[in-house]
Design a protein around this motif. Structure first.
Motif, short mmCIF file in Angstrom:
data_model
loop_
_atom_site.label_atom_id
_atom_site.label_comp_id
_atom_site.label_asym_id
_atom_site.label_seq_id
_atom_site.Cartn_x
_atom_site.Cartn_y
_atom_site.Cartn_z
N LEU A 134 0.98 -1.27 -0.02
CA LEU A 134 0.15 -0.09 0.05
C LEU A 134 0.95 1.37 0.01
O LEU A 134 0.49 2.26 -0.69
N ALA A 135 1.91 1.20 0.94
CA ALA A 135 2.82 2.31 0.96
C ALA A 135 3.62 2.40 -0.57
O ALA A 135 3.67 3.52 -1.08
N ASP A 136 3.98 1.42 -0.79
CA ASP A 136 4.72 1.43 -2.27
C ASP A 136 3.89 1.89 -3.35
O ASP A 136 4.37 2.28 -4.33
N ALA A 137 2.46 1.63 -3.16
CA ALA A 137 1.64 2.21 -4.26
C ALA A 137 1.46 3.90 -4.27
O ALA A 137 0.60 4.47 -4.93
N LEU A 212 9.54 -5.56 13.26
CA LEU A 212 9.16 -5.89 11.97
C LEU A 212 8.73 -4.47 10.97
O LEU A 212 9.03 -4.39 9.85
N TYR A 213 8.18 -3.67 11.85
CA TYR A 213 8.07 -2.07 11.56
C TYR A 213 9.37 -1.36 10.72
O TYR A 213 9.30 -0.97 9.79
N GLU A 214 10.46 -1.65 11.46
CA GLU A 214 11.75 -1.16 11.02
C GLU A 214 12.19 -1.70 9.77
O GLU A 214 12.49 -1.03 9.01
N ARG A 215 11.79 -2.89 9.64
CA ARG A 215 12.33 -3.88 8.40
C ARG A 215 11.24 -3.38 7.18
O ARG A 215 11.66 -3.32 6.18
N GLN A 216 10.13 -3.12 7.53
CA GLN A 216 9.06 -2.67 6.60
C GLN A 216 9.62 -1.37 5.86
O GLN A 216 9.68 -1.17 4.73
N LYS A 217 9.91 -0.34 6.98
CA LYS A 217 10.56 0.93 6.56
C LYS A 217 11.86 0.79 5.72
O LYS A 217 11.66 1.44 4.69
N GLN A 218 12.54 -0.21 6.10
CA GLN A 218 13.83 -0.37 5.31
C GLN A 218 13.40 -0.74 3.72
O GLN A 218 14.29 -0.47 2.95
N ALA A 219 12.61 -1.74 3.78
CA ALA A 219 12.29 -2.34 2.47
C ALA A 219 11.83 -1.10 1.69
O ALA A 219 12.18 -1.20 0.39
N LEU A 220 11.04 -0.25 1.96
CA LEU A 220 10.47 0.91 1.20
C LEU A 220 11.39 1.64 1.01
O LEU A 220 11.67 2.16 -0.35
#
Lengths: 245, 255
Positions: A134-137, A212-220
């Motif tokens: 969703l963020a990537d979109a 996991l939140y940090e990893r999500q941000k990192q992926a983005l």
């Protein structure tokens, strides 16, 4: 205490998160927690054609959680089941308050999540992937939603229940969390535990969500900073992102 | 409609309720045991204007391969068009599936039914317990009413006669479905920052989030499910757990 797969009690399985893995979808992500693999794609916001489903105040969110036939030991029959219908619903309800749906009246945002391989905590992997997608979109969001399970085996609280642990844990408790607002947006439990233990398990799951939140941000960041740098290079600019952070 | 919703929200924001109940007070509950003869067990539960009929049907089936010596529990729910203009005939909706699965989880995880005692011949024949929930009137809080109805129906369910490998319908024995505890759920909704137990349909329509807590006689939690688009803080959940256990105890006395 060492766990069946050698992890520490508060250790999550190896995490892989990557944003923008599909070309056609507006946003996408793949998330692996150990062997559990979820891929999510986002379409929209686009006009919702069926008038009776439209909401004149906000966009509606549609979420489909789907297990592919070869994702488990025994083949899964394709199509929706009672289980997948329920999981789609709780994932949708976990995401809704994070998305600025009121910015897109009469529209629909669709999230499709496919579980490519299932080995415990598929709803959690699905939710993490959906949130990144969703963020990537580029859909406006108040926060990312992160999700993790926790449980208790004998006297030990364990994070990210997986594999054979599922058979011996006193409970299986998935949580979704929006760290910025400190809000729990998904909460389910199977098991049998006193209230005190349930509270401790939830708090451990929240800790997992924060990791996991940090990893999500990192992926983005990895995707978008990378994209920016490519654009910069193409334009002959240098280092416009000002470093990786 | 919009005006009415605003009115409902305004009242809830002051912590009050249209029916003048306290935030943690249930509506009047009426439980009618065994109102029907055909099913092996049945119960009609009314919470305020909500009415749910639960029926238990028993049959003999082959056990699941991973539980060769255990009976089988199945819970289904139907939101009958009788119950609300919002309900339509057709395949089960998302809400009906969630309702059935939350009740199923509460009963299953509490281990209320001693499934091993429902084994007739290991690996070959076991009793299958079908609990069907039929929603007759939707006045809100269907899950709590359904779970009460399911437990009440199971409490008075008697096994039918089983002879020469066949079930003799209509001839009930004195053998009961082996129940070891009385699981039930307590639902809270959130409107603004306020929490209300046992929501009416009106309160549900303006609530932003909802959480159902399944409890057992010993006060343990055996199932949870959050619904609605919004979330809860940890502190709110702590309050809800405490209330749910307490209200669960009160409800259990009525069974």
């Amino acid at each position: 205490m060492k766990r069946l797969d050698g992890r520490k009690p508060d250790e999550i399985r190896p995490i892989v998160m990557q944003a923008g893995v599909l070309k056609r979808a507006k946003g996408s992500a793949i998330v692996k927690l150990g062997r559990t693999t979820a891929i999510a794609g986002v379409y929209g916001p686009r006009k919702l054609h069926s008038k009776h489903q439209q909401d004149s105040n906000k966009a509606i969110l549609k979420v489909t959680y789907n297990m592919v036939p070869f994702s488990t030991d025994e083949r899964v029959r394709p199509g929706p089941s009672r289980r997948s219908t329920e999981i789609s619903k709780v994932i949708r309800e976990a995401l809704e308050s994070a998305i600025c749906l009121e910015e897109f009246p009469k529209a629909v945002i669709e999230v499709q999540i496919d579980i490519l391989q299932a080995e415990a905590s598929t709803r959690v992997a699905a939710l993490n992937a959906a949130s990144i997608a969703l963020a990537d979109a580029g859909i406006p969001m108040k926060d990312l939603v992160s999700s993790c399970t926790a449980g208790k085996i004998e006297d030990t609280y364990i994070l990210d229940v997986a594999g054979k642990e599922e058979d011996v844990t006193f409970c299986d408790l998935p949580v979704a969390y929006m760290p910025r607002e400190k809000k729990i947006t998904l909460l389910q439990m199977d098991g049998d535990l006193p209230v005190k233990d349930v509270k401790n398990v939830i708090q451990l799951a929240i800790k997992g969500c924060e990791t996991l939140y940090e990893r999500q941000k990192q992926a983005l960041k990895e995707k978008w900073v990378g994209d920016l740098e490519d654009t910069a290079k193409a334009l002959g600019l240098s280092n416009i992102s000002g470093g990786k952070d | 409609m919009i005006l009415r919703n605003q009115y409902l929200v305004d009242i809830a924001l002051t912590g009050k309720r249209l029916d003048e109940r306290k935030a943690d007070e249930f509506r009047k509950i009426i439980i009618e045991k065994s109102p029907l003869e055909k099913p092996e067990g049945s119960a009609l539960v009314k919470i305020g204007t909500t009415q749910v009929m639960a029926g238990v049907k028993l049959d003999v089936k082959e056990p699941f391969p991973d539980a060769q010596n255990e009976g089988i529990l199945m819970v289904g729910a139907e939101l009958s068009p009788l119950a609300s203009p919002e309900f339509e005939r057709g395949p089960p909706t998302e809400d009906a599936i969630e309702l059935a699965r939350v009740v199923d989880r509460t009963i299953r995880e509490s281990h209320a039914i001693d499934l091993e005692k429902l084994c007739i011949t290991e690996g070959e024949k076991v009793w299958m317990v079908n609990v069907d929930l039929h929603i007759l009137d939707n006045g809100g809080n269907l899950v709590d009413a359904s779970c009460l109805a399911a437990t009440a129906a199971l409490m008075n369910a008697k096994l039918p006669k089983y002879e020469d490998g066949k079930v003799v319908w209509g001839e009930k024995t004195n053998k009961k479905v082996p129940l070891v505890c009385k699981p039930l759920t307590v639902t809270h909704v959130k409107i603004g920052q306020n929490l209300f137990a046992d929501p009416t349909e009106d309160e549900e329509s303006v609530a932003t989030a909802k959480v159902m807590i399944g409890t057992k006689d010993d006060g343990n939690i055996c199932a949870m499910q959050k619904g609605g688009g919004d979330g809860f803080t940890f502190q709110e959940l702590e309050k809800i757990f405490e209330k749910s256990v307490e209200l669960g105890k009160q409800l259990r006395k009525q069974l």
